[in-house]
Design a protein around this motif. Structure first.
Motif, PDB file in Angstrom:
ATOM      1  N   ALA A 270       0.831  -1.208   0.000  1.00 41.56           N
ATOM      2  CA  ALA A 270       0.000   0.000   0.000  1.00 41.56           C
ATOM      3  C   ALA A 270       0.864   1.256   0.000  1.00 41.56           C
ATOM      4  O   ALA A 270       0.597   2.214  -0.738  1.00 41.56           O
ATOM      5  CB  ALA A 270      -0.930  -0.005   1.211  1.00 41.56           C
ATOM      6  N   VAL A 271       1.913   1.254   0.811  1.00 41.72           N
ATOM      7  CA  VAL A 271       2.780   2.433   0.913  1.00 41.72           C
ATOM      8  C   VAL A 271       3.542   2.657  -0.390  1.00 41.72           C
ATOM      9  O   VAL A 271       3.628   3.783  -0.892  1.00 41.72           O
ATOM     10  CB  VAL A 271       3.756   2.275   2.097  1.00 41.72           C
ATOM     11  N   VAL A 272       4.103   1.593  -0.944  1.00 33.92           N
ATOM     12  CA  VAL A 272       4.891   1.728  -2.175  1.00 33.92           C
ATOM     13  C   VAL A 272       3.994   2.048  -3.364  1.00 33.92           C
ATOM     14  O   VAL A 272       4.358   2.844  -4.242  1.00 33.92           O
ATOM     15  CB  VAL A 272       5.710   0.447  -2.421  1.00 33.92           C
ATOM     16  N   LEU A 273       2.819   1.433  -3.414  1.00 30.30           N
ATOM     17  CA  LEU A 273       1.859   1.768  -4.471  1.00 30.30           C
ATOM     18  C   LEU A 273       1.526   3.252  -4.463  1.00 30.30           C
ATOM     19  O   LEU A 273       1.327   3.863  -5.515  1.00 30.30           O
ATOM     20  CB  LEU A 273       0.564   0.963  -4.278  1.00 30.30           C
ATOM     21  N   GLY A 274       1.484   3.829  -3.260  1.00 27.67           N
ATOM     22  CA  GLY A 274       1.128   5.237  -3.137  1.00 27.67           C
ATOM     23  C   GLY A 274       2.214   6.202  -3.556  1.00 27.67           C
ATOM     24  O   GLY A 274       1.979   7.410  -3.604  1.00 27.67           O
ATOM     25  N   GLY A 275       3.410   5.711  -3.851  1.00 30.40           N
ATOM     26  CA  GLY A 275       4.460   6.589  -4.338  1.00 30.40           C
ATOM     27  C   GLY A 275       5.580   6.866  -3.354  1.00 30.40           C
ATOM     28  O   GLY A 275       6.499   7.622  -3.656  1.00 30.40           O
ATOM     29  N   THR A 276       5.539   6.265  -2.159  1.00 31.21           N
ATOM     30  CA  THR A 276       6.643   6.418  -1.218  1.00 31.21           C
ATOM     31  C   THR A 276       7.818   5.570  -1.673  1.00 31.21           C
ATOM     32  O   THR A 276       7.642   4.401  -2.011  1.00 31.21           O
ATOM     33  CB  THR A 276       6.209   5.999   0.200  1.00 31.21           C
ATOM     34  N   SER A 277       9.009   6.155  -1.691  1.00 35.64           N
ATOM     35  CA  SER A 277      10.188   5.460  -2.189  1.00 35.64           C
ATOM     36  C   SER A 277      10.711   4.468  -1.165  1.00 35.64           C
ATOM     37  O   SER A 277      10.897   4.804   0.003  1.00 35.64           O
ATOM     38  CB  SER A 277      11.287   6.460  -2.540  1.00 35.64           C
ATOM     39  N   LEU A 278      10.977   3.247  -1.604  1.00 39.90           N
ATOM     40  CA  LEU A 278      11.565   2.245  -0.729  1.00 39.90           C
ATOM     41  C   LEU A 278      12.990   2.609  -0.321  1.00 39.90           C
ATOM     42  O   LEU A 278      13.529   2.049   0.623  1.00 39.90           O
ATOM     43  CB  LEU A 278      11.571   0.874  -1.420  1.00 39.90           C
ATOM     44  N   LEU A 311      -6.222 -18.547  -6.649  1.00 37.12           N
ATOM     45  CA  LEU A 311      -5.852 -17.666  -7.742  1.00 37.12           C
ATOM     46  C   LEU A 311      -5.744 -16.216  -7.282  1.00 37.12           C
ATOM     47  O   LEU A 311      -5.004 -15.423  -7.875  1.00 37.12           O
ATOM     48  CB  LEU A 311      -6.897 -17.776  -8.869  1.00 37.12           C
ATOM     49  N   THR A 312      -6.449 -15.883  -6.217  1.00 44.78           N
ATOM     50  CA  THR A 312      -6.510 -14.497  -5.756  1.00 44.78           C
ATOM     51  C   THR A 312      -5.140 -13.878  -5.473  1.00 44.78           C
ATOM     52  O   THR A 312      -4.856 -12.773  -5.955  1.00 44.78           O
ATOM     53  CB  THR A 312      -7.399 -14.400  -4.502  1.00 44.78           C
ATOM     54  N   PRO A 313      -4.246 -14.537  -4.707  1.00 40.61           N
ATOM     55  CA  PRO A 313      -2.941 -13.901  -4.470  1.00 40.61           C
ATOM     56  C   PRO A 313      -2.115 -13.725  -5.731  1.00 40.61           C
ATOM     57  O   PRO A 313      -1.326 -12.785  -5.842  1.00 40.61           O
ATOM     58  CB  PRO A 313      -2.251 -14.859  -3.482  1.00 40.61           C
ATOM     59  N   ILE A 314      -2.289 -14.605  -6.720  1.00 42.98           N
ATOM     60  CA  ILE A 314      -1.564 -14.473  -7.982  1.00 42.98           C
ATOM     61  C   ILE A 314      -2.024 -13.224  -8.715  1.00 42.98           C
ATOM     62  O   ILE A 314      -1.208 -12.416  -9.187  1.00 42.98           O
ATOM     63  CB  ILE A 314      -1.772 -15.724  -8.860  1.00 42.98           C
ATOM     64  N   VAL A 315      -3.337 -13.056  -8.807  1.00 41.49           N
ATOM     65  CA  VAL A 315      -3.889 -11.896  -9.502  1.00 41.49           C
ATOM     66  C   VAL A 315      -3.536 -10.619  -8.757  1.00 41.49           C
ATOM     67  O   VAL A 315      -3.135  -9.612  -9.360  1.00 41.49           O
ATOM     68  CB  VAL A 315      -5.424 -12.042  -9.649  1.00 41.49           C
ATOM     69  N   THR A 316      -3.657 -10.654  -7.439  1.00 43.19           N
ATOM     70  CA  THR A 316      -3.349  -9.463  -6.640  1.00 43.19           C
ATOM     71  C   THR A 316      -1.893  -9.047  -6.821  1.00 43.19           C
ATOM     72  O   THR A 316      -1.594  -7.874  -7.046  1.00 43.19           O
ATOM     73  CB  THR A 316      -3.623  -9.735  -5.155  1.00 43.19           C
ATOM     74  N   GLY A 317      -0.978 -10.012  -6.722  1.00 45.21           N
ATOM     75  CA  GLY A 317       0.436  -9.708  -6.881  1.00 45.21           C
ATOM     76  C   GLY A 317       0.758  -9.160  -8.254  1.00 45.21           C
ATOM     77  O   GLY A 317       1.557  -8.219  -8.392  1.00 45.21           O
ATOM     78  N   ILE A 319      -1.296  -7.521 -10.316  1.00 40.70           N
ATOM     79  CA  ILE A 319      -1.853  -6.172 -10.435  1.00 40.70           C
ATOM     80  C   ILE A 319      -0.975  -5.163  -9.706  1.00 40.70           C
ATOM     81  O   ILE A 319      -0.701  -4.072 -10.217  1.00 40.70           O
ATOM     82  CB  ILE A 319      -3.294  -6.137  -9.881  1.00 40.70           C
ATOM     83  N   ILE A 320      -0.503  -5.534  -8.513  1.00 41.33           N
ATOM     84  CA  ILE A 320       0.357  -4.624  -7.755  1.00 41.33           C
ATOM     85  C   ILE A 320       1.671  -4.378  -8.496  1.00 41.33           C
ATOM     86  O   ILE A 320       2.160  -3.240  -8.569  1.00 41.33           O
ATOM     87  CB  ILE A 320       0.619  -5.195  -6.346  1.00 41.33           C
ATOM     88  N   LEU A 321       2.245  -5.435  -9.084  1.00 46.06           N
ATOM     89  CA  LEU A 321       3.495  -5.276  -9.833  1.00 46.06           C
ATOM     90  C   LEU A 321       3.302  -4.336 -11.021  1.00 46.06           C
ATOM     91  O   LEU A 321       4.134  -3.459 -11.284  1.00 46.06           O
ATOM     92  CB  LEU A 321       3.995  -6.643 -10.308  1.00 46.06           C
ATOM     93  N   ALA A 323       1.033  -2.004 -11.344  1.00 45.26           N
ATOM     94  CA  ALA A 323       0.804  -0.646 -10.859  1.00 45.26           C
ATOM     95  C   ALA A 323       2.115   0.036 -10.468  1.00 45.26           C
ATOM     96  O   ALA A 323       2.341   1.208 -10.778  1.00 45.26           O
ATOM     97  CB  ALA A 323      -0.151  -0.677  -9.666  1.00 45.26           C
ATOM     98  N   ILE A 324       3.001  -0.698  -9.795  1.00 46.57           N
ATOM     99  CA  ILE A 324       4.280  -0.127  -9.405  1.00 46.57           C
ATOM    100  C   ILE A 324       5.146   0.144 -10.634  1.00 46.57           C
ATOM    101  O   ILE A 324       5.866   1.143 -10.707  1.00 46.57           O
ATOM    102  CB  ILE A 324       5.003  -1.060  -8.409  1.00 46.57           C
ATOM    103  N   TRP A 325       5.066  -0.721 -11.620  1.00 40.10           N
ATOM    104  CA  TRP A 325       5.795  -0.494 -12.878  1.00 40.10           C
ATOM    105  C   TRP A 325       5.324   0.794 -13.539  1.00 40.10           C
ATOM    106  O   TRP A 325       6.134   1.591 -14.029  1.00 40.10           O
ATOM    107  CB  TRP A 325       5.599  -1.670 -13.818  1.00 40.10           C
ATOM    108  N   MET A 326       4.007   1.009 -13.541  1.00 42.67           N
ATOM    109  CA  MET A 326       3.475   2.263 -14.085  1.00 42.67           C
ATOM    110  C   MET A 326       4.042   3.452 -13.332  1.00 42.67           C
ATOM    111  O   MET A 326       4.441   4.461 -13.930  1.00 42.67           O
ATOM    112  CB  MET A 326       1.942   2.270 -13.967  1.00 42.67           C
ATOM    113  N   ASN A 327       4.112   3.309 -12.022  1.00 40.22           N
ATOM    114  CA  ASN A 327       4.598   4.389 -11.167  1.00 40.22           C
ATOM    115  C   ASN A 327       6.033   4.761 -11.522  1.00 40.22           C
ATOM    116  O   ASN A 327       6.359   5.913 -11.791  1.00 40.22           O
ATOM    117  CB  ASN A 327       4.494   3.938  -9.706  1.00 40.22           C
TER     118      ASN A 327
END
Length: 338
Positions: A270-278, A311-317, A319-321, A323-327
């Motif tokens: 959630a934090v990284v998706l929001g744009g906070t730098s690791l 299948l849910t964790p696969i799809v979730t992971g 989608i998150i990847l 989204a972060i790539w877009m970021n």
């Protein structure tokens, strides 16, 4: 003597005063912009794919379920902005959840139990923060050890069993109650996020947090006690994880040492998706809120779409990847070009 290239690189008054357009501001805040676009996309997607997604009961359910995530993600934003990380929040949540049930069953007033649990979370955060700030051990190592030790203590305390909390106690209203038609956990989370936003953006402490992540040595030479600031962000993280554990125990009506499995990964996502730098030095509380809601919406939408739980964790992971790539690749690349 200045060269022509050096002179041309100095911004003129006209350049400095030139107003930014909406597009310029969007790209300057690419992290928040990207997650905002992605959040709208997943909401529209699940609204079309399922009938009940946009119903009022489901929206309120999302707010209730995402409340623990929002609380901890707000504190985690501070931790990651300093360049650190806290992998132990899921284990703290589980330990506090279990201890809540044990102490309430022992007859201790629930209000005192809540205060004790918040103090317990803060103490665990302080211990971990000490090793990070004063002993110089990498936060990843310290909190990874904490993840294992704290979860082990929770399992040892409960024997692996779930401990019930009487539904007649007003304690359960912290997780199940309503106020003016809004779930109480959502109200608590909103208050926590608002306080975190003010702390992060309107106080010297927030500026110190960002400065430590960008250049800790420069902040130290400016007279700031960087070790104390670093320790305090871990205290906040532990306290918020404890509060999330209290709310979760109240909502479920039981305490379990198995609660919060993988919770730390959802918080960090959630934090990284929001744009906070690791890597530290850049954080945004608004982006964190959008990131947490996006993670909650994805989980809720996939359930309503009747996907296999395997299948849910696969799809979730995935989608998150994406989204972060877009970021990182699209929005920030465009900002550099501008």
């Amino acid at each position: 003597m200045s060269t022509p290239a050096q002179i041309s690189s100095v911004p003129t008054p006209a350049t400095r005063l030139r107003p930014r357009g909406l597009k310029d501001r969007f790209f300057a805040n690419g992290g928040v912009g990207s997650i905002a676009v992605f959040f709208v996309f997943v909401v529209v997607l699940f609204s079309v794919a399922t009938e009940d997604f946009l119903s009022v009961p489901n929206i309120l359910n999302i707010l209730r379920q995402s409340s623990p995530l929002l609380m901890v993600a707000a504190a985690m934003t501070l931790v990651i902005t300093t360049g650190g990380i806290d992998l132990s929040v899921g284990s703290i949540l589980a330990l506090v959840s279990a201890l809540c049930a044990i102490l309430i069953q022992a007859g201790i007033p629930w209000a005192l139990v809540v205060l004790l649990m918040l103090a317990c979370g803060g103490l665990i955060g302080a211990l971990q923060g000490f090793f990070v700030a004063y002993e110089g051990i990498p936060a990843f190592i310290v909190t990874l050890a904490g993840l294992s030790v704290i979860r082990g203590v929770a399992l040892l305390t409960t024997g692996g069993y779930s401990i019930p909390i009487p539904a007649t106690l007003s304690f359960v209203e912290l997780g199940r109650g309503w106020f003016l038609g809004v779930p109480v956990p959502a109200i608590i989370a909103t208050g926590i996020v608002a306080l975190a936003f003010v702390l992060f953006t309107q106080t010297p402490f927030g500026r110190y947090v960002t400065g430590i992540g960008a250049n800790a040595e420069a902040v130290r030479r400016a007279g700031v006690n960087t070790k104390a600031v670093t320790l305090f962000v871990y205290v906040l993280s532990g306290t918020m994880a404890a509060l999330a554990g209290v709310v979760l125990a109240a909502r479920l009506g039981s305490g379990s040492s198995n609660a919060g499995q993988g919770f730390e990964l959802d918080v960090i996502a959630a934090v990284v998706l929001g744009g906070t730098s690791l890597f530290g030095g850049r954080g945004t509380m608004v982006g964190t809120v959008l990131g947490a809601l996006t993670v909650a919406v994805i989980g809720n939408g996939l359930i309503l779409a009747h996907l296999s739980p395997f299948l849910t964790p696969i799809v979730t992971g995935t989608i998150i990847l994406v989204a972060i790539w877009m970021n990182f690749r699209i929005f920030r690349g465009a900002a550099r070009k501008r």
